[in-house]
Design an enzyme around this catalytic site. Structure first.
Site, PDB file in Angstrom:
ATOM      1  N   TYR A  67      33.064  56.639  58.695  1.00 37.45           N
ATOM      2  CA  TYR A  67      32.634  57.269  57.433  1.00 37.45           C
ATOM      3  C   TYR A  67      32.995  56.380  56.244  1.00 37.45           C
ATOM      4  CZ  TYR A  67      32.813  60.448  53.406  1.00 37.45           C
ATOM      5  OH  TYR A  67      32.658  61.016  52.168  1.00 37.45           O
ATOM      6  N   LYS A  70      30.336  54.529  53.718  1.00 35.36           N
ATOM      7  CA  LYS A  70      30.338  54.822  52.279  1.00 35.36           C
ATOM      8  C   LYS A  70      30.576  53.551  51.453  1.00 35.36           C
ATOM      9  CE  LYS A  70      29.658  59.285  51.576  1.00 35.36           C
ATOM     10  NZ  LYS A  70      28.709  59.832  50.593  1.00 35.36           N
ATOM     11  N   THR A  82      33.702  57.558  47.742  1.00 32.52           N
ATOM     12  CA  THR A  82      34.864  58.319  48.205  1.00 32.52           C
ATOM     13  C   THR A  82      36.153  57.500  48.219  1.00 32.52           C
ATOM     14  OG1 THR A  82      35.831  59.326  50.207  1.00 32.52           O
ATOM     15  CG2 THR A  82      34.065  57.751  50.575  1.00 32.52           C
ATOM     16  N   GLU A 114      38.058  57.541  50.534  1.00 33.65           N
ATOM     17  CA  GLU A 114      38.215  57.010  51.905  1.00 33.65           C
ATOM     18  C   GLU A 114      37.939  55.511  51.950  1.00 33.65           C
ATOM     19  OE1 GLU A 114      38.956  58.386  55.197  1.00 33.65           O
ATOM     20  OE2 GLU A 114      40.030  59.669  53.820  1.00 33.65           O
TER      21      GLU A 114
HETATM   22  P1  NAP Z   1      29.218  68.564  52.527  1.00 31.25           P
HETATM   23  O1  NAP Z   1      29.617  69.945  52.123  1.00 31.25           O
HETATM   24  O2  NAP Z   1      29.507  68.080  53.895  1.00 31.25           O
HETATM   25  O3  NAP Z   1      27.641  68.446  52.245  1.00 31.25           O
HETATM   26  C1  NAP Z   1      26.894  67.380  52.754  1.00 31.25           C
HETATM   27  C2  NAP Z   1      25.436  67.627  52.432  1.00 31.25           C
HETATM   28  O4  NAP Z   1      24.654  66.558  52.987  1.00 31.25           O
HETATM   29  C3  NAP Z   1      24.871  68.926  53.038  1.00 31.25           C
HETATM   30  O5  NAP Z   1      23.937  69.473  52.135  1.00 31.25           O
HETATM   31  C4  NAP Z   1      24.155  68.413  54.284  1.00 31.25           C
HETATM   32  O6  NAP Z   1      23.132  69.261  54.725  1.00 31.25           O
HETATM   33  C5  NAP Z   1      23.577  67.127  53.723  1.00 31.25           C
HETATM   34  N1  NAP Z   1      23.133  66.208  54.759  1.00 31.25           N
HETATM   35  C6  NAP Z   1      23.797  65.779  55.852  1.00 31.25           C
HETATM   36  N2  NAP Z   1      23.025  64.940  56.568  1.00 31.25           N
HETATM   37  C7  NAP Z   1      21.844  64.836  55.919  1.00 31.25           C
HETATM   38  C8  NAP Z   1      20.636  64.142  56.158  1.00 31.25           C
HETATM   39  N3  NAP Z   1      20.487  63.375  57.235  1.00 31.25           N
HETATM   40  N4  NAP Z   1      19.631  64.267  55.257  1.00 31.25           N
HETATM   41  C9  NAP Z   1      19.760  65.057  54.176  1.00 31.25           C
HETATM   42  N5  NAP Z   1      20.877  65.766  53.902  1.00 31.25           N
HETATM   43  C10 NAP Z   1      21.905  65.641  54.759  1.00 31.25           C
HETATM   44  O7  NAP Z   1      29.839  67.490  51.522  1.00 31.25           O
HETATM   45  P2  NAP Z   1      30.479  67.702  50.067  1.00 31.25           P
HETATM   46  O8  NAP Z   1      31.900  67.995  50.214  1.00 31.25           O
HETATM   47  O9  NAP Z   1      29.598  68.596  49.275  1.00 31.25           O
HETATM   48  O10 NAP Z   1      30.374  66.213  49.512  1.00 31.25           O
HETATM   49  C11 NAP Z   1      29.203  65.763  48.827  1.00 31.25           C
HETATM   50  C12 NAP Z   1      29.125  64.250  48.945  1.00 31.25           C
HETATM   51  O11 NAP Z   1      30.275  63.674  48.352  1.00 31.25           O
HETATM   52  C13 NAP Z   1      29.080  63.708  50.365  1.00 31.25           C
HETATM   53  O12 NAP Z   1      28.279  62.557  50.377  1.00 31.25           O
HETATM   54  C14 NAP Z   1      30.513  63.347  50.672  1.00 31.25           C
HETATM   55  O13 NAP Z   1      30.568  62.322  51.639  1.00 31.25           O
HETATM   56  C15 NAP Z   1      30.968  62.875  49.312  1.00 31.25           C
HETATM   57  N6  NAP Z   1      32.390  63.051  49.025  1.00 31.25           N
HETATM   58  C16 NAP Z   1      32.984  64.263  49.191  1.00 31.25           C
HETATM   59  C17 NAP Z   1      34.319  64.429  48.857  1.00 31.25           C
HETATM   60  C18 NAP Z   1      35.012  65.758  49.007  1.00 31.25           C
HETATM   61  O14 NAP Z   1      36.251  65.770  48.989  1.00 31.25           O
HETATM   62  N7  NAP Z   1      34.294  66.872  49.100  1.00 31.25           N
HETATM   63  C19 NAP Z   1      35.043  63.346  48.329  1.00 31.25           C
HETATM   64  C20 NAP Z   1      34.400  62.128  48.152  1.00 31.25           C
HETATM   65  C21 NAP Z   1      33.057  61.992  48.475  1.00 31.25           C
HETATM   66  P3  NAP Z   1      23.439  70.523  55.703  1.00 31.25           P
HETATM   67  O15 NAP Z   1      23.922  71.623  54.769  1.00 31.25           O
HETATM   68  O16 NAP Z   1      22.122  70.787  56.315  1.00 31.25           O
HETATM   69  O17 NAP Z   1      24.497  70.087  56.671  1.00 31.25           O
HETATM   70  O1  F7E Z   2      41.519  65.863  56.183  1.00 37.05           O
HETATM   71  C1  F7E Z   2      44.644  65.850  58.004  1.00 37.05           C
HETATM   72  C2  F7E Z   2      43.674  64.728  58.274  1.00 37.05           C
HETATM   73  O2  F7E Z   2      39.247  66.471  56.984  1.00 37.05           O
HETATM   74  C3  F7E Z   2      42.540  65.695  55.225  1.00 37.05           C
HETATM   75  C4  F7E Z   2      36.009  64.568  53.149  1.00 37.05           C
HETATM   76  O3  F7E Z   2      35.471  65.373  52.131  1.00 37.05           O
HETATM   77  O4  F7E Z   2      37.813  63.864  51.717  1.00 37.05           O
HETATM   78  C5  F7E Z   2      37.511  64.461  52.963  1.00 37.05           C
HETATM   79  O5  F7E Z   2      38.036  63.670  54.016  1.00 37.05           O
HETATM   80  C6  F7E Z   2      43.805  65.249  55.930  1.00 37.05           C
HETATM   81  C7  F7E Z   2      43.608  64.078  56.893  1.00 37.05           C
HETATM   82  O6  F7E Z   2      39.560  65.502  54.665  1.00 37.05           O
HETATM   83  C8  F7E Z   2      43.872  68.532  60.293  1.00 37.05           C
HETATM   84  O7  F7E Z   2      44.159  63.851  59.304  1.00 37.05           O
HETATM   85  C9  F7E Z   2      45.637  67.466  59.638  1.00 37.05           C
HETATM   86  O8  F7E Z   2      44.659  63.166  56.743  1.00 37.05           O
HETATM   87  O9  F7E Z   2      40.274  67.795  55.093  1.00 37.05           O
HETATM   88  P1  F7E Z   2      40.098  66.492  55.776  1.00 37.05           P
HETATM   89  P2  F7E Z   2      39.497  63.903  54.608  1.00 37.05           P
HETATM   90  O10 F7E Z   2      39.536  63.284  55.938  1.00 37.05           O
HETATM   91  O11 F7E Z   2      40.531  63.467  53.605  1.00 37.05           O
HETATM   92  C10 F7E Z   2      37.288  62.540  51.538  1.00 37.05           C
HETATM   93  C11 F7E Z   2      37.663  62.073  50.154  1.00 37.05           C
HETATM   94  C12 F7E Z   2      35.849  62.453  51.846  1.00 37.05           C
HETATM   95  O12 F7E Z   2      35.110  61.663  51.237  1.00 37.05           O
HETATM   96  C13 F7E Z   2      35.373  63.180  53.049  1.00 37.05           C
HETATM   97  O13 F7E Z   2      33.955  63.365  53.001  1.00 37.05           O
HETATM   98  O14 F7E Z   2      44.261  66.344  56.728  1.00 37.05           O
HETATM   99  N1  F7E Z   2      44.586  66.956  58.973  1.00 37.05           N
HETATM  100  N2  F7E Z   2      45.222  68.445  60.464  1.00 37.05           N
HETATM  101  C14 F7E Z   2      43.469  67.598  59.349  1.00 37.05           C
HETATM  102  N3  F7E Z   2      42.199  67.458  58.964  1.00 37.05           N
HETATM  103  C15 F7E Z   2      41.282  68.298  59.520  1.00 37.05           C
HETATM  104  N4  F7E Z   2      39.991  68.217  59.132  1.00 37.05           N
HETATM  105  N5  F7E Z   2      41.633  69.216  60.470  1.00 37.05           N
HETATM  106  C16 F7E Z   2      42.905  69.381  60.887  1.00 37.05           C
HETATM  107  O15 F7E Z   2      43.196  70.220  61.734  1.00 37.05           O
END
Ligand code: NAP
Ligand code: F7E
Length: 329
Positions: free
Chosen positions: A156, A160, A133, A135
Site C-alpha cells: 500500500y 501510494k 498518506t 504510510e
Molecule cells: P476507504 O474508507 O477505504 O474508502 C476507499 C474508497 O475507495 C471507497 O469508496 C472504495 O469503494 C473506493 N475504491 C476502492 N477500490 C476502488 C476502485 N477500484 N475503483 C473505484 N473506487 C474504489 O478510505 P478512506 O479512509 O476514506 O481514505 C480515502 C483515501 O485517503 C484513500 O485513498 C486512502 O488510501 C487515503 N488515506 C486515508 C487515510 C486515513 O487514515 N483514512 C490516511 C491517508 C490516506 P467501496 O466503498 O466500493 O469499497
Molecule cells: O492500523 C496496529 C497496526 O489498520 C493502525 C489506513 O487508513 O492509516 C491507515 O493505515 C496500527 C498499525 O491503520 C490491529 O499494526 C494492532 O500499526 O488502523 P490501521 P494503518 O495501517 O495505520 C494510513 C495513514 C493509511 O493511509 C491507510 O489507508 O494498529 N494494529 N492491532 C492493528 N491494526 C488493525 N487494522 N487491526 C488490528 O487488529
C-alpha cells in the site's frame, strides 16, 4: 454557475464527508461508485445526502465505475468537465495490501495515472487532489514533515508513493494544478470496521452491551497520529483553493499507542481494556510502521488549517457513536 467536483472513492469514509462538505458549499458533486453483484450501490455512508435520480434540482450524481478502467475515466471527465477532482479511491487497508499487492497497486498507483492522463486527454483546466498518506514515511523517524524522506513498508505504501510522485511529475511536466495531501491516520464513526480504532470502539460497544467478551488485536505498541476525518476533508478542499499547488502534511501533531487508544476507549465505557483485549498474531504485518507523528506546521501556517479533535476525544466520539448505533432499532 455552481462549481463541479468529481470524487473517486465517494462511498468511503473520506469521500462521504467530502461530498457533504462540497454539497454544503453549493458544488455539483459527481462520484464514482463501484459495481457489486449484491447491491444496487454501496452508498450507505452517503445516506444523509443521497438524492433520488428522479428528483429535480439534483446536485449529487453517482456514476458506476472503477479507477481500473481508463476509458471510463476519460469519458467521465470529458463529459463532466469538473473544476476539481479528488482522487480518494484505494484499496486502503495496509494489512490487506500484503495479500493483494498487485490489485492494491493497480487501484492506488495506476488509478492516479489513469486519472491524470484522462485530465490531459480531455484538455480541461481542472485542479487535482491526490490522497497520499503518512504510510509513505514508514520507517522514517518522527516527527514527519514535507521534507522527511520516504521509506514505505507495505505494498500500500509503495503504491501510494508512486501516485504521489506521479502527481508531482504531472505538475512539473504539464503545469497542472495537482497536489498531494500527505494525510496521517484519520478516523470517525464511519471508519471501516477492520481499521484498529473502529475495531476497538465497535468491540467496546458490543462488550458493554454483553454481546461479546473479547477483541483480538495485533501490535499494541504502534504509535499513530489519529485525527478526525471531517476535519481532514476540509484540508483537502482548502488545498485546491490555494493560489499555488503545494503539497502538505495533514496531521494533528499528537499521537498515542494502540494500547493507549484501547485504554481510553474501554475506560470511556467504564471497562478495563486488560480484561477484554487479547493478542492475535494474524493482525500483525510482515513489516510494521512503528511510529507516525506528523508535523502540521506548514499547513497551519500557509493555509490556516488546524486539527481540533485529538485521539483521546476521537476515542470517546467513536465509542459513543458505536454504542448509539447498537441502541438504534
Ligand atoms: P476507504 O474508507 O477505504 O474508502 C476507499 C474508497 O475507495 C471507497 O469508496 C472504495 O469503494 C473506493 N475504491 C476502492 N477500490 C476502488 C476502485 N477500484 N475503483 C473505484 N473506487 C474504489 O478510505 P478512506 O479512509 O476514506 O481514505 C480515502 C483515501 O485517503 C484513500 O485513498 C486512502 O488510501 C487515503 N488515506 C486515508 C487515510 C486515513 O487514515 N483514512 C490516511 C491517508 C490516506 P467501496 O466503498 O466500493 O469499497
Ligand atoms: O492500523 C496496529 C497496526 O489498520 C493502525 C489506513 O487508513 O492509516 C491507515 O493505515 C496500527 C498499525 O491503520 C490491529 O499494526 C494492532 O500499526 O488502523 P490501521 P494503518 O495501517 O495505520 C494510513 C495513514 C493509511 O493511509 C491507510 O489507508 O494498529 N494494529 N492491532 C492493528 N491494526 C488493525 N487494522 N487491526 C488490528 O487488529
Amino acid at each position: 454557475m455552481a462549481r463541479t467536483a468529481l470524487i473517486t472513492g465517494i462511498t468511503g469514509q473520506d469521500g462521504s464527508y467530502l461530498a457533504e462538505l462540497l454539497l454544503a458549499k453549493g458544488y455539483e458533486v459527481h462520484g464514482i461508485v463501484r459495481h457489486t453483484s449484491s447491491l444496487i450501490a454501496n452508498t450507505t455512508r452517503l445516506d444523509d445526502v443521497y438524492q433520488d435520480p428522479h428528483e429535480s434540482g439534483r446536485r449529487l450524481f453517482l456514476h458506476k465505475g472503477d479507477v481500473t478502467d481508463a476509458g471510463l475515466l476519460v469519458n467521465l471527465i470529458r463529459d463532466i468537465r469538473p473544476d476539481e477532482i479528488y482522487n480518494l479511491a484505494a484499496q486502503s487497508h495496509v494489512r490487506v495490501s500484503f495479500d493483494l499487492p498487485d490489485y492494491t497497486a493497480n487501484v492506488a498507483a495506476l488509478g492516479a495515472i489513469r486519472l491524470l492522463e484522462a485530465v490531459r486527454a480531455s484538455g480541461i483546466d481542472t485542479r487535482y487532489y491526490q490522497a497520499s498518506t503518512s504510510e509513505m514515511f514508514g520507517l522514517t523517524a518522527p516527527p514527519q514533515n514535507e521534507a522527511a524522506p520516504f521509506h514505505p513498508r507495505s505494498p500500500y505504501g509503495t503504491a501510494k508513493l508512486y501516485a504521489h510522485w506521479s502527481t508531482v511529475n504531472y505538475r512539473e511536466s504539464y503545469g497542472m494544478f495537482a497536489v498531494s495531501g500527505i494525510a496521517f491516520n484519520h478516523e470517525s464513526p464511519r471508519r471501516g470496521e477492520t481499521f484498529v480504532t473502529r475495531k476497538i470502539t465497535r468491540a467496546v460497544a458490543r462488550i458493554a452491551a454483553g454481546i461479546e467478551k473479547k477483541v483480538y488485536l495485533g501490535n499494541l505498541d504502534a504509535v499513530r497520529d489519529w485525527g478526525y476525518a471531517p476535519e481532514y476533508v476540509e484540508a483537502m478542499w482548502r488545498m485546491l483553493q490555494g493560489a499555488e499547488p503545494v503539497d502538505y502534511v495533514i496531521a494533528t501533531g499528537r499521537a498515542a499507542t494502540v494500547r493507549e487508544f484501547a485504554e481510553a476507549a474501554f475506560s470511556h465505557a467504564g471497562l478495563d481494556w486488560r480484561d477484554h483485549v487479547e493478542h492475535d498474531e494474524r493482525y500483525e504485518r510482515p513489516a510494521e510502521v512503528p511510529v507516525l507523528i506528523g508535523d502540521p506546521t506548514e499547513i497551519e501556517r500557509r493555509i490556516g488549517w488546524r486539527a481540533e479533535v485529538h485521539w483521546d476525544e476521537l476515542a470517546r466520539v467513536m465509542v459513543d457513536a458505536d454504542r448509539e448505533a447498537l441502541r438504534a432499532p
